[in-house]
Design an enzyme around this catalytic site. Structure first.
Site, short mmCIF file in Angstrom:
data_model
loop_
_atom_site.label_atom_id
_atom_site.label_comp_id
_atom_site.label_asym_id
_atom_site.label_seq_id
_atom_site.Cartn_x
_atom_site.Cartn_y
_atom_site.Cartn_z
N ASN A 209 39.20 45.39 38.72
CA ASN A 209 40.06 44.90 39.78
C ASN A 209 41.29 44.01 39.30
O ASN A 209 41.25 43.64 38.16
CB ASN A 209 39.57 44.66 41.12
CG ASN A 209 38.73 43.35 40.98
OD1 ASN A 209 39.08 42.43 40.66
ND2 ASN A 209 37.52 43.62 41.16
N HIS A 210 42.27 43.62 40.22
CA HIS A 210 43.19 42.79 39.86
C HIS A 210 43.05 41.39 40.05
O HIS A 210 44.08 40.46 39.98
CB HIS A 210 44.32 43.31 40.79
CG HIS A 210 45.04 44.77 40.61
ND1 HIS A 210 45.27 45.00 39.42
CD2 HIS A 210 44.94 45.70 41.43
CE1 HIS A 210 45.86 46.20 39.35
NE2 HIS A 210 45.59 46.89 40.77
#
Length: 396
Positions: A209-210
């Site tokens: 994920n970011h």
């Protein structure tokens, strides 16, 4: 709090704001601090070394050798200080500090210092707002340095905006607060998770994920500055943090993070789960790189352990704090999470709020507790971290 006996080393750079440093030295000396000053060669054009020497009651250094060709020992200076304050910090010096340059006595002292470092920037507003300056200040903060934000006002150029060095009285209060805070969590053990997890698909691919880990690292630093013994369990990030009170445990996957949290949870006083942990992982990891052959690639995913929920089941004396990143029905979902995970606080942030969420230097959060919801405005993640630490101190 008195600063009696505290050893304050001030590094003065060549900027017009250097005229404020004699006032700061006088304030520190009136409060019984020991003060020494190191300057850059350009700084002596703005404020007299003799003035600072008289006020500090100590010889002011600005060259590697004195007039008798005796070596001015930057290592000894760095070891002497309880705090090293660089003020005013010019764009040039900030850049040099961020990139490890060492071509003057102030910079070599900075690289040798083992004490906390405070940086008080001062420059014109366009220089202060330039992306390179922002990145350099962000990098210094990641190194563990304390940034005393510039203020808005009339600048030497005649322009009005942000870039003025903070006033001596405010800098003094920042130093005073730092020494006060060092005792607030002394003897307490805080466990923090940060960053993303990477779930392997094959030897070269993963899904994640970011998350950048900035929020978790900011909390770790503030907790350590307040005297806590911190264990920071970090997923794969590009951040660095050096602090004598922080032990960083690097992990990659959700299962690795769960194992480390489980191993350290019982001995901690506070657990803060900021990491963005993958909910699922591939049931099987391919031994070789998966070739691009078919139009569709099917992966069977299985659920990862819910770290916050599992720690909520086993907590005894611990204060347990979780994070929630929501895109809709934010408060309602955070309240459900608070109950379901048996947490004491859910720090809620929403991707719908500009400047909040992943990758930003800022965040906007709400504190969701059994007593209700407390809203905070958008602020730096370091300031959000201070709010969280204050909550911990109030609720221990």
């Amino acid at each position: 709090m008195s600063l009696a006996g505290k050893k304050i080393l001030i590094g003065v750079c060549g900027g017009i704001a250097a005229y404020k440093i004699p006032l700061l030295v006088r304030l520190l000396k009136k409060n019984k601090a020991e003060v020494r000053v190191v300057m850059t060669a350009s700084a002596i054009e703005f404020v007299s070394p003799l003035t600072l020497s008289v006020l500090s009651e100590s010889k002011v250094l600005y060259e590697f050798q004195d007039e008798k060709h005796q070596w001015n020992n930057h290592v000894e200076l760095g070891l002497w200080a309880d705090v090293f304050l660089v003020a005013p910090a010019t764009a040039k010096t900030i850049s040099a500090m961020a990139h490890g340059y060492a071509d003057n006595l102030l910079l070599t002292t900075y690289l040798s210092a083992r004490c906390p470092v405070f940086v008080a920037p001062a420059m014109d507003l366009d220089m202060y707002s330039h992306l390179s300056t922002k990145k350099n200040l962000e990098k210094l903060a990641q190194f563990g340095n304390h940034i005393i934000e510039s203020t808005e006002g009339e600048l030497a150029s005649g322009l009005v905006g942000k870039g003025r060095m903070e006033e001596p009285e405010k800098i003094f209060l920042s130093l005073q607060k730092f020494f006060e805070n060092k005792e607030r969590l002394k003897g307490k053990k805080i466990l923090i998770t940060a960053g993303p997890t990477h779930e392997k698909i094959d030897p070269v691919r993963f899904f994640g994920n970011h998350s950048t880990g900035k929020m978790g690292y900011a909390i770790a630093k503030v907790a350590a500055d307040n005297g806590a013994e911190v264990k920071l369990i970090s997923g794969p990030v590009h951040l660095k943090l050096e602090h004598k009170n922080i032990e960083i445990i690097s992990v990659e996957s959700a299962l690795q993070m769960y194992d480390e949290v489980e191993r350290n949870f019982d001995s901690c006083d506070v657990a803060i789960m900021t990491a963005a942990v993958a909910d699922y992982r591939p049931e099987q990891v391919a031994a070789q790189k998966i070739k691009k052959e078919d139009e569709l690639l099917n992966l069977k995913l299985i659920k990862n352990p819910d770290i916050l929920k599992e720690m909520g089941k086993r907590k005894k004396h611990q204060l347990l704090i979780g994070f929630a990143l929501e895109t809709q029905n934010a408060v309602e979902n955070a309240q459900k999470k608070l109950t379901k995970k048996n947490a004491d606080l859910i720090v809620l942030n929403s991707l719908e709020n500009q400047g909040a969420g992943f990758a930003h230097a800022t965040n906007q959060v709400d504190f969701v507790t059994p007593e209700g919801v407390q809203h905070f405005d958008l602020k730096l993640k370091s300031e959000v971290a201070e709010d969280i630490i204050n909550f911990i101190i109030e609720n221990m």
